[in-house]
Design a protein around this motif. Sequence first.
Motif, short mmCIF file in Angstrom:
data_model
loop_
_atom_site.label_atom_id
_atom_site.label_comp_id
_atom_site.label_asym_id
_atom_site.label_seq_id
_atom_site.Cartn_x
_atom_site.Cartn_y
_atom_site.Cartn_z
N PHE A 212 7.70 -9.20 1.15
CA PHE A 212 7.28 -7.75 0.88
C PHE A 212 5.78 -7.49 0.60
N LYS A 213 5.55 -6.06 1.72
CA LYS A 213 4.49 -5.70 0.92
C LYS A 213 4.26 -4.74 0.48
N TYR A 214 3.84 -4.27 -0.92
CA TYR A 214 3.61 -3.49 -1.92
C TYR A 214 2.49 -2.43 -2.25
N THR A 265 -2.14 -3.88 -4.05
CA THR A 265 -1.46 -4.68 -3.33
C THR A 265 -0.78 -5.23 -3.77
N ALA A 275 14.10 -7.01 -2.69
CA ALA A 275 12.51 -6.15 -2.66
C ALA A 275 12.89 -4.76 -3.68
N GLN A 276 13.56 -4.43 -3.58
CA GLN A 276 13.52 -2.84 -4.17
C GLN A 276 13.49 -3.42 -6.16
N ALA A 279 9.49 -4.30 -6.67
CA ALA A 279 8.80 -3.22 -7.16
C ALA A 279 9.85 -2.33 -7.80
N TYR A 304 3.32 5.11 -4.53
CA TYR A 304 3.67 4.05 -4.45
C TYR A 304 4.82 3.89 -2.40
N LEU A 306 6.63 0.48 0.09
CA LEU A 306 7.41 -0.19 -0.07
C LEU A 306 7.25 -0.88 1.42
N SER A 307 7.41 -2.09 2.28
CA SER A 307 7.65 -2.75 3.60
C SER A 307 7.60 -4.26 3.62
#
Length: 321
Positions: A212-214, A265, A275-276, A279, A304, A306-307
């Motif tokens: 994931f990318k935050y 990032t 993931a959540q 983040a 923010y 998140l993807s």
Amino acid sequence: MKKRHSKDDLIAFLESQWPGKCSKEIKQAFADLKKIAAENPQVRSTRQVGKSFNILHAVRRICSAHDFFFLSRQITYHISASADVKEVLGNENQIEAVLSELVTHIARRAPHGGKIGIEIRETVQRQAPAIEVLFKSVDEKIGEMSRGAYLEGLFGGRGESGSSTIIACKEAISKEGGQLTADLPEPKKTVFRISLKTAASAPAPIGDQEIFKYDIAIKNIATVRKRFGIRKSQSLVAQVENFVRSLVRHPIDIVTAMHDKGIITAIYETQKGAAQSVAGRISSRLGTEKFQIGKMEVDLDFKYQLSALPSIPLKRTGDEH
């Protein structure tokens, strides 16, 4: 904790609860189900560790397969490893496919007549013994790109050549219970690092890993820059970058920053569905942390996003360049 029933128990329960009298066909169907259950025992909840193989031999095979390409660009390589290097665990074909793609990526971007250094050594991964394979080279296509911009382009999908290949390699290694990271310790000098399990390693965590990318944007960075100037505002972004890095498993997880734009990032691996939580932990800590320029506390307003990085199948190119 609720007890999990075996397949035999479930079949017996369904048979006992069947409404009315079981016909001859239904009885035969239950008999067939019991036979199938006996032939296919329950799969354990832990991952299969795979077979062990000699990673040094695998690296040599991959480099030999690229000999014609190396010769065409007059690229040399040097492999450094101990003679008694431990065997690694995993899907040999899949790991060799990653090595092949990585060597191709590095060689294509190395200068004509350049050199690739390959080092194989023992390390520790998730508190367990592992083998680390390092690839060091010069990337002439980077130019004057900073470390943060390079890593963001490579793993964040912001236009860096070959980023889709590296993301696919990272996913493939993660599925084998290993890790792939990259760094730019000096201008134009890249280091790719692959860590793999050994026979003495602890079992891999249950569940597949996703990447994931935050993105963490400082919304009021323009106001900060206007008040304190460019140099001090960039130093403030670096403070936030270092703080976020302290919240993840660096260098397994990667944290980069675009200091001029106020964007940090974090690119991290975690189990599906988690993931959540990662983040949320980062945003929660940032919401209470105090950042300063000199002795003056600066109020920062964060945004923010998140993807999930797209899942990209790894296709081995072999010696087609």
